[in-house]
Write a protein that holds these residues in place. Sequence first.
Motif, short mmCIF file in Angstrom:
data_model
loop_
_atom_site.label_atom_id
_atom_site.label_comp_id
_atom_site.label_asym_id
_atom_site.label_seq_id
_atom_site.Cartn_x
_atom_site.Cartn_y
_atom_site.Cartn_z
N LEU A 5 93.40 30.37 -1.89
CA LEU A 5 93.89 31.09 -1.23
C LEU A 5 95.02 31.98 -1.88
N LEU A 6 96.25 31.00 -2.58
CA LEU A 6 96.72 31.01 -4.09
C LEU A 6 96.24 32.15 -4.96
N HIS A 7 94.99 31.41 -5.29
CA HIS A 7 93.90 32.65 -6.53
C HIS A 7 94.36 33.67 -5.85
N LEU A 8 94.04 34.12 -4.59
CA LEU A 8 93.31 35.48 -4.60
C LEU A 8 95.01 35.99 -3.96
N LEU A 9 95.88 35.57 -4.09
CA LEU A 9 96.79 35.77 -3.61
C LEU A 9 97.21 36.63 -5.35
N CYS A 10 97.29 36.25 -6.07
CA CYS A 10 97.63 36.20 -7.97
C CYS A 10 96.89 37.71 -7.71
N GLY A 11 95.43 37.73 -6.75
CA GLY A 11 94.84 38.95 -7.42
C GLY A 11 95.37 40.19 -6.90
N SER A 12 95.65 39.73 -5.43
CA SER A 12 95.60 41.33 -4.64
C SER A 12 97.60 41.32 -5.36
N LEU A 13 98.57 41.16 -5.47
CA LEU A 13 99.03 41.13 -6.92
C LEU A 13 99.07 41.93 -8.15
N ALA A 14 97.56 41.43 -9.14
CA ALA A 14 97.13 42.02 -10.01
C ALA A 14 96.47 43.68 -9.57
N LEU A 15 96.09 43.50 -8.45
CA LEU A 15 95.38 44.19 -7.95
C LEU A 15 96.52 45.94 -8.02
N GLY A 16 97.13 45.34 -7.28
CA GLY A 16 98.44 46.82 -6.93
C GLY A 16 98.82 46.98 -8.71
N LEU A 17 99.59 46.10 -9.16
CA LEU A 17 99.78 46.24 -10.67
C LEU A 17 99.07 47.27 -11.04
N ARG A 18 97.32 46.85 -10.82
CA ARG A 18 96.96 48.21 -11.52
C ARG A 18 97.19 49.20 -10.85
N GLN A 19 97.00 49.41 -9.48
CA GLN A 19 96.86 50.32 -9.10
C GLN A 19 98.84 51.40 -8.87
N ALA A 20 99.28 50.48 -9.29
CA ALA A 20 100.32 50.87 -9.84
C ALA A 20 100.94 51.96 -10.90
N ALA A 21 99.85 51.89 -11.68
CA ALA A 21 99.80 51.98 -13.00
C ALA A 21 98.89 53.77 -13.10
N HIS A 22 98.02 53.76 -11.89
CA HIS A 22 97.43 55.21 -11.27
C HIS A 22 98.17 55.35 -10.77
N ALA A 23 99.18 54.87 -10.28
CA ALA A 23 100.01 55.60 -9.20
C ALA A 23 100.72 56.21 -9.74
N GLY A 24 101.45 56.16 -10.75
CA GLY A 24 102.08 56.78 -11.08
C GLY A 24 103.78 55.82 -12.26
N ALA A 25 103.27 55.02 -12.32
CA ALA A 25 104.01 53.83 -12.70
C ALA A 25 104.81 53.85 -14.25
N ARG A 26 105.20 54.02 -14.44
CA ARG A 26 105.46 53.99 -16.17
C ARG A 26 104.45 53.09 -17.22
N GLN A 27 104.55 53.46 -17.76
CA GLN A 27 102.70 53.01 -19.52
C GLN A 27 103.89 51.26 -19.05
N PRO A 28 103.54 50.23 -19.83
CA PRO A 28 104.01 48.89 -20.00
C PRO A 28 105.24 49.50 -21.69
N THR A 29 105.95 48.55 -21.16
CA THR A 29 106.46 49.23 -23.65
C THR A 29 106.60 47.70 -24.23
N ALA A 30 106.73 46.72 -23.22
CA ALA A 30 106.20 45.31 -23.91
C ALA A 30 104.31 45.08 -24.19
N ALA A 31 104.40 45.11 -25.47
CA ALA A 31 103.05 44.81 -26.02
C ALA A 31 101.93 43.60 -25.28
N ALA A 32 102.55 42.96 -23.95
CA ALA A 32 102.14 42.33 -24.16
C ALA A 32 101.08 42.11 -23.10
N CYS A 33 102.16 42.68 -22.33
CA CYS A 33 102.38 43.24 -20.45
C CYS A 33 101.56 44.29 -20.72
#
Length: 493
Positions: free
Chosen positions: A425-453
């Motif tokens: 379940l924790l693995h799926l929770l991490c996946g849910s957050l990761a999907l949200g971050l991916r979608q945030a970039a599509h929905a108008g979030a700024r581009q990351p400024t740190a290379a690793a991010c």
Amino acid sequence: MPISLPGPLTADDLHAAAAPIPVDVPAPVRESVAAGRRFLAESRDGNTPIYGQTTGFGALVGYPGRATDADQADNTLAHLGAGQGPDLPLPLVRAALLVRAGSLARGRSGVSPHVIDALAAALGTDFTPAVPRYGSVGASGDLIPLAYAAQALRGRGHAYLAGERLPAAAALEKAGLTPLTLDGRDALALVNGVSVTTAALALAQRAVRRSHRALQDLTALLADLLGCDTQFLDARLIAAYAHPGAAVVAARMRERLAGVRPSGTRPLQEPYSIRCAPQLLGAAEDALSYVDTVVMNDLRSVSDNPLLFPGEGVVHGGNFFGQPAAFAADLLAAVTAQLGTLAERQLDLLVDPARNTGLPPMLAAGPGQQHGLQGVQLATTAFVAQLRRDATPASVQSLPTNLHNQDVVPFGTQAALRAYDGAGLLHLLCGSLALGLRQAAHAGARQPTAAACAALLDRLEHAIPPVDPDRPLDADVRRAADVTAEFFLNRAA
């Protein structure tokens, strides 16, 4: 590379055993096992009392066992066919076979060498015993589940081959394996250890470790996408906190955020799900280090009774008592629940326009016409609720059983299996957050400024299309979880 018995085994070895894997029994190990077997015969001929050789089992130890070795094996295993419920996951059962082989190969159990050969041969195929989930108290070993495994190796009960559930005899034949012959000591040694508990704990710990690392990376990406000020990771601040795990986590997150440029538009102090992340994740790091130690010790232990020390004697005791794993699994479940809460709270922050720097509600590309992460966020709430229920300690729920022969029990099997479930379940929770971050970039979030991010977000974007329009997201959550767990590990490799 083959796994060489008795080890030291690792959680990675147990994970690898999910697929057919070569297992080697070196000649010195085989001789040590044979020496133990010879000493067993000498002790028995010398009328040394040996539990399970000529006696009944458990509370019936005061009664004689059956007359022949073959009958004594049946006497050991038949009465333990009392398990219920769905079959355990096949990777877990195979991991338990490897743990049992590692314990027996240490030469203290008096088993026939061919028993270890049979376990090794089975692990070299995809033969997997069908083992029911419910029935073990983890006190005198995982008696009931391991009895099902032993019976399947004898060609009794059921087993899986290529994912198909078959009568065990048919599965053995198709796998090219010979049914295992046992005497009473062999049978008892196969069941009188907490190998299912140890395997479940080790696999759960490995999975939670990966999610813990992923959450550090995802928290860094969240902070970058939102434009947070990262002074909450300041090395001076964390050093004053004085907890070693927090220092490890904060250093890793500072590395991920190297080059980040705060937007200057966020509040002075972020919500705790960001600002206190190094403290929370650091406490988890310290707790996981303790569980690491328990797993390491369990994987090198001899979990059996009695133990044989050639030239010295036969010693009866309680090395089958799974209390260390029970405590560790309960701690792991608590850590998992709090890590899951962190992931859920971070996703909640990300989908809330009052706190996400003006991104649309639910990160929907067209709110109302589309729903973005709304369904995913609902599911994360359910996952966290389940993790919290499962964090109730099992290790203090002792109930006497077996005519009070087992008057105190650790319930380590239940604790470890719940930790194993929670890790998924924790693995799926991490996946849910990761999907949200991916979608945030599509929905108008700024581009990351740190290379690793930026590199992590780029990998997520390549693996998963934006949610636009709505679609079922169950597979995307799983994919995002896998991508995040593997990304930095692969880069390091």
